[in-house]
Design an enzyme around this catalytic site. Structure first.
Site, PDB file in Angstrom:
ATOM      1  N   VAL A   1       0.841  -1.200   0.000  1.00  0.00           N
ATOM      2  CA  VAL A   1       0.000   0.000   0.000  1.00  0.00           C
ATOM      3  C   VAL A   1       0.877   1.252   0.000  1.00  0.00           C
ATOM      4  O   VAL A   1       0.626   2.193  -0.758  1.00  0.00           O
ATOM      5  CB  VAL A   1      -0.988  -0.002   1.197  1.00  0.00           C
ATOM      6  CG1 VAL A   1      -1.677   1.348   1.335  1.00  0.00           C
ATOM      7  CG2 VAL A   1      -2.027  -1.103   1.021  1.00  0.00           C
TER       8      VAL A   1
ATOM      9  N   ALA B   1       2.373   1.684  -3.474  1.00  0.00           N
ATOM     10  CA  ALA B   1       1.385   2.155  -4.454  1.00  0.00           C
ATOM     11  C   ALA B   1       0.936   3.587  -4.178  1.00  0.00           C
ATOM     12  O   ALA B   1       0.695   4.359  -5.102  1.00  0.00           O
ATOM     13  CB  ALA B   1       0.171   1.228  -4.467  1.00  0.00           C
ATOM     14  N   GLU B   2       0.816   3.932  -2.907  1.00  0.00           N
ATOM     15  CA  GLU B   2       0.284   5.248  -2.544  1.00  0.00           C
ATOM     16  C   GLU B   2       1.291   6.379  -2.701  1.00  0.00           C
ATOM     17  O   GLU B   2       0.949   7.440  -3.210  1.00  0.00           O
ATOM     18  CB  GLU B   2      -0.230   5.235  -1.095  1.00  0.00           C
ATOM     19  CG  GLU B   2      -1.515   4.465  -0.892  1.00  0.00           C
ATOM     20  CD  GLU B   2      -2.734   5.163  -1.470  1.00  0.00           C
ATOM     21  OE1 GLU B   2      -2.687   6.373  -1.742  1.00  0.00           O
ATOM     22  OE2 GLU B   2      -3.749   4.477  -1.657  1.00  0.00           O
ATOM     23  N   SER B   3       2.511   6.175  -2.219  1.00  0.00           N
ATOM     24  CA  SER B   3       3.456   7.297  -2.168  1.00  0.00           C
ATOM     25  C   SER B   3       4.834   6.989  -2.721  1.00  0.00           C
ATOM     26  O   SER B   3       5.659   7.901  -2.802  1.00  0.00           O
ATOM     27  CB  SER B   3       3.606   7.756  -0.709  1.00  0.00           C
ATOM     28  OG  SER B   3       4.268   6.746   0.040  1.00  0.00           O
TER      29      SER B   3
ATOM     30  N   TYR C   1      -5.529  -0.049  -9.272  1.00  0.00           N
ATOM     31  CA  TYR C   1      -4.909   0.096  -7.953  1.00  0.00           C
ATOM     32  C   TYR C   1      -4.927  -1.231  -7.198  1.00  0.00           C
ATOM     33  O   TYR C   1      -3.911  -1.643  -6.628  1.00  0.00           O
ATOM     34  CB  TYR C   1      -5.647   1.178  -7.165  1.00  0.00           C
ATOM     35  CG  TYR C   1      -5.148   1.368  -5.752  1.00  0.00           C
ATOM     36  CD1 TYR C   1      -4.035   2.160  -5.493  1.00  0.00           C
ATOM     37  CD2 TYR C   1      -5.790   0.767  -4.672  1.00  0.00           C
ATOM     38  CE1 TYR C   1      -3.568   2.335  -4.199  1.00  0.00           C
ATOM     39  CE2 TYR C   1      -5.338   0.943  -3.384  1.00  0.00           C
ATOM     40  CZ  TYR C   1      -4.225   1.722  -3.152  1.00  0.00           C
ATOM     41  OH  TYR C   1      -3.762   1.893  -1.866  1.00  0.00           O
TER      42      TYR C   1
END
Length: 196
Positions: free
Chosen positions: A91, A94-96, A181
């Site tokens: 996560v 993928a997020e940052s 995502y």
């Protein structure tokens, strides 16, 4: 509905492909480009070769900080909340991209890209503090996993699109961004499991 295509860099051999980005403006005009100049552009179609390479390898040069730096915090929070640390890493990736100072156009911030309201509900004082952010993000993942009875795909979809959207569609919402995502996070997770 009006479509506007802006494809840049078409010089010489065009055998190389690229990601295509899309956004719809306030007047309903849909814009496409392979070289986004505005944060409103979101991924629409991935370059298959590039995406395949991204899914099978990790390049630390793409990360803003060394992922190993956050390992102790991730391990501690994963253990505390009973969430697989590979999922937490996926996560964050993928997020940052492991950038603790990342802020999205919508206001999500930090490693796990917590929205202001979510951060407030989770009592995260400083979303740009890696420890606070990861703790809040893992706690939120635990809540989503519990809500969807351990279904990771639904929990990940809710992390991206929101709990209400997953409930509304009784499954992963039919948004390309969310579906991409979920696939990306699950692929990253497998890669992290293989290296743990």
């Amino acid at each position: 509905m009006v479509f506007v295509f802006l494809i840049c860099g078409v010089v010489g051999d065009y055998s190389a492909s690229a990601d295509i980005y899309r956004y719809e403006d306030d007047e309903g005009v849909v814009h496409f480009t392979d070289a986004p100049t505005d944060r409103r552009f979101k991924i629409f179609m991935r370059d298959i070769k590039k995406d395949r390479k991204l899914r099978t390898t990790f390049k630390l040069a793409r990360f803003t900080r060394n992922p190993a730096e956050f390992e102790p915090i991730i391990n501690q929070c994963a253990l505390e909340f009973g969430v697989d640390k590979s999922l937490v890493k996926a996560v964050i990736h993928a997020e940052s991209g492991y950038n603790p100072n990342a802020v999205s156009p919508k206001g999500a911030s930090g490693l796990m890209q917590l929205m202001p309201k979510t951060a407030k509900d989770l009592k995260v004082a400083n979303t740009l503090d890696p420890s606070d952010n990861i703790r809040g993000g893992v706690r939120y993942l635990r809540f989503l996993l519990d809500t969807f009875r351990g279904d990771e795909a639904l929990a990940i979809a809710a992390y991206n699109a929101g709990l209400s959207r997953v409930a509304q569609y009784n499954g992963i919402p039919p948004y390309q961004e969310t579906r991409t995502y979920v696939d990306r996070v699950l692929t990253y997770r497998k890669s992290y499991q293989a290296t743990n």
